[in-house]
Motif scaffolding. Structure first.
Motif, PDB file in Angstrom:
ATOM      1  N   THR A  17     -36.300   7.800  -3.944  1.00 12.44           N
ATOM      2  CA  THR A  17     -35.392   8.473  -4.884  1.00 12.44           C
ATOM      3  C   THR A  17     -34.568   9.490  -4.079  1.00 12.44           C
ATOM      4  N   PRO A  18     -33.486  10.008  -4.671  1.00 16.06           N
ATOM      5  CA  PRO A  18     -32.678  11.006  -3.952  1.00 16.06           C
ATOM      6  C   PRO A  18     -33.498  12.243  -3.549  1.00 16.06           C
ATOM      7  N   ASP A  19     -34.586  12.530  -4.250  1.00 14.80           N
ATOM      8  CA  ASP A  19     -35.423  13.684  -3.884  1.00 14.80           C
ATOM      9  C   ASP A  19     -36.166  13.477  -2.559  1.00 14.80           C
ATOM     10  N   ASP A  20     -36.162  12.250  -2.046  1.00 10.32           N
ATOM     11  CA  ASP A  20     -36.923  11.953  -0.823  1.00 10.32           C
ATOM     12  C   ASP A  20     -36.098  12.142   0.450  1.00 10.32           C
ATOM     13  N   VAL A  21     -34.821  12.527   0.309  1.00  8.95           N
ATOM     14  CA  VAL A  21     -33.934  12.546   1.483  1.00  8.95           C
ATOM     15  C   VAL A  21     -34.505  13.402   2.612  1.00  8.95           C
ATOM     16  N   ASP A  22     -34.959  14.613   2.305  1.00 10.90           N
ATOM     17  CA  ASP A  22     -35.467  15.486   3.380  1.00 10.90           C
ATOM     18  C   ASP A  22     -36.719  14.897   4.028  1.00 10.90           C
ATOM     19  N   ALA A  23     -37.606  14.349   3.214  1.00 10.54           N
ATOM     20  CA  ALA A  23     -38.843  13.778   3.761  1.00 10.54           C
ATOM     21  C   ALA A  23     -38.534  12.568   4.651  1.00 10.54           C
ATOM     22  N   ALA A  45     -26.978  13.188   6.449  1.00 13.96           N
ATOM     23  CA  ALA A  45     -25.939  12.479   5.669  1.00 13.96           C
ATOM     24  C   ALA A  45     -26.196  10.962   5.713  1.00 13.96           C
ATOM     25  N   GLU A  46     -26.621  10.474   6.872  1.00  7.35           N
ATOM     26  CA  GLU A  46     -26.922   9.026   6.962  1.00  7.35           C
ATOM     27  C   GLU A  46     -28.105   8.656   6.071  1.00  7.35           C
ATOM     28  N   ILE A  47     -29.091   9.553   6.016  1.00  2.00           N
ATOM     29  CA  ILE A  47     -30.257   9.270   5.154  1.00  2.00           C
ATOM     30  C   ILE A  47     -29.823   9.237   3.682  1.00  2.00           C
ATOM     31  N   GLU A  48     -28.910  10.145   3.318  1.00  2.00           N
ATOM     32  CA  GLU A  48     -28.395  10.121   1.931  1.00  2.00           C
ATOM     33  C   GLU A  48     -27.769   8.769   1.625  1.00  2.00           C
ATOM     34  N   GLN A  49     -26.994   8.252   2.592  1.00  2.32           N
ATOM     35  CA  GLN A  49     -26.351   6.941   2.381  1.00  2.32           C
ATOM     36  C   GLN A  49     -27.398   5.828   2.288  1.00  2.32           C
ATOM     37  N   ILE A  50     -28.442   5.925   3.120  1.00  2.00           N
ATOM     38  CA  ILE A  50     -29.500   4.903   3.096  1.00  2.00           C
ATOM     39  C   ILE A  50     -30.191   4.900   1.733  1.00  2.00           C
ATOM     40  N   VAL A  51     -30.446   6.103   1.196  1.00  2.70           N
ATOM     41  CA  VAL A  51     -31.128   6.192  -0.109  1.00  2.70           C
ATOM     42  C   VAL A  51     -30.220   5.665  -1.217  1.00  2.70           C
ATOM     43  N   THR A  56     -29.106   0.903  -4.995  1.00  6.50           N
ATOM     44  CA  THR A  56     -28.291  -0.252  -5.386  1.00  6.50           C
ATOM     45  C   THR A  56     -29.068  -1.544  -5.130  1.00  6.50           C
ATOM     46  N   LEU A  57     -29.695  -1.613  -3.956  1.00  9.80           N
ATOM     47  CA  LEU A  57     -30.454  -2.829  -3.604  1.00  9.80           C
ATOM     48  C   LEU A  57     -31.632  -3.035  -4.555  1.00  9.80           C
ATOM     49  N   ALA A  58     -32.206  -1.920  -5.025  1.00  8.65           N
ATOM     50  CA  ALA A  58     -33.366  -2.017  -5.932  1.00  8.65           C
ATOM     51  C   ALA A  58     -32.973  -2.599  -7.280  1.00  8.65           C
ATOM     52  N   ALA A  59     -31.687  -2.463  -7.622  1.00 11.31           N
ATOM     53  CA  ALA A  59     -31.233  -2.943  -8.935  1.00 11.31           C
ATOM     54  C   ALA A  59     -30.752  -4.397  -8.881  1.00 11.31           C
ATOM     55  N   ALA A  60     -30.691  -4.980  -7.678  1.00 12.13           N
ATOM     56  CA  ALA A  60     -30.172  -6.352  -7.544  1.00 12.13           C
ATOM     57  C   ALA A  60     -31.114  -7.354  -8.197  1.00 12.13           C
TER      58      ALA A  60
END
Ligand SMILES: CC(C)(COP(=O)(O)OP(=O)(O)OC[C@H]1O[C@@H](n2cnc3c(N)ncnc32)[C@H](O)[C@@H]1OP(=O)(O)O)[C@@H](O)C(=O)NCCC(=O)NCCS
Length: 185
Positions: A17-23, A45-51, A56-60
């Motif tokens: 989830t977006p809350d996991d970015v720092d971890a 910033a790259e991790i934000e993009q990955i999340v 999106t991939l999870a909703a496919a």
């Protein structure tokens, strides 16, 4: 969308989830963790993009990519990332990748993470084959995959492009029936 919650032993897996970015940044932003990976340490910033991409991939439909936060059941903290990607043209087969925060290495957690991803893939998703690719120099990944029951299949030459040039990979795999027998001991 059906979200993933999968537990076993000391670890659990769930969708990021977006809350996991720092971890997650604490894992992939560490040069020691990317030493054997085909990319440089990631910025926040790259991790934000990955999340964002992972959501999106999870909703496919059908779902092919699972980017999963690895939770330490004792502390409840996110301590790593496990990824499972179904091969688009061979949906019985998937690739896994694993990474843990450096302060959790060397205590068997990596082996447990591979075990849990195999259980998720074989039992949860009913896959037939699960494979992983590692750098020839990545002894910790080698031992984690071997101990979890993934045999070495061979060497894929110039399998990945890294910031310093082409890199071979050693491919490991497990097959469901073989893995069930391995688990049964
Ligand atoms: C790969 C990784 C997940 C392994 O995690 P880990 O928790 O250290 O693994 P384990 O503690 O289960 O160790 C597995 C085995 O490797 C050994 N090991 C761990 N680090 C080692 C090292 N640097 N050199 C040699 N052996 C090592 C352990 O002693 C253990 O052997 P054992 O089962 O005989 O005791 C972790 O090193 C990591 O996140 N690395 C960065 C990302 C990465 O390289 N991922 C792999 C991509 S394929």
């Amino acid at each position: 969308m059906r979200s993933v919650h999968y537990s076993g032993g000391r670890l659990s897996l769930r969708d990021v989830t977006p809350d996991d970015v720092d971890a997650i940044h604490a894992v992939y932003g560490d040069p020691a963790a990317t030493e054997h990976l085909p990319f440089s340490p990631r910025t926040r910033a790259e991790i934000e993009q990955i999340v964002t991409a992972a959501l999106t991939l999870a909703a496919a439909v059908p779902r092919q990519v699972y980017v999963l936060a690895v939770i330490d059941n004792e502390s409840g903290q996110v301590i790593g990332v496990g990824r499972l990607r179904i091969d688009p043209e061979h949906p019985h087969s998937a690739e896994i990748t694993v990474a843990l925060r450096r302060d959790h290495w060397g205590r068997g957690m990596g082996t447990d993470l591979v075990r849990l991803l195999l259980a998720f893939g074989f039992r949860g998703l009913r896959l037939h084959r699960i494979w992983g690719a590692r750098s020839p120099a990545n002894t910790a990944a080698q031992l984690a995959m071997l101990v979890a029951g993934m045999v070495e299949e061979g060497r894929a030459r110039h399998h990945v492009a890294t910031p310093t040039g082409w890199r071979d990979s050693i491919i490991h795999s497990a097959l469901r029936d073989e893995w069930e027998r391995y688990r049964a001991g």
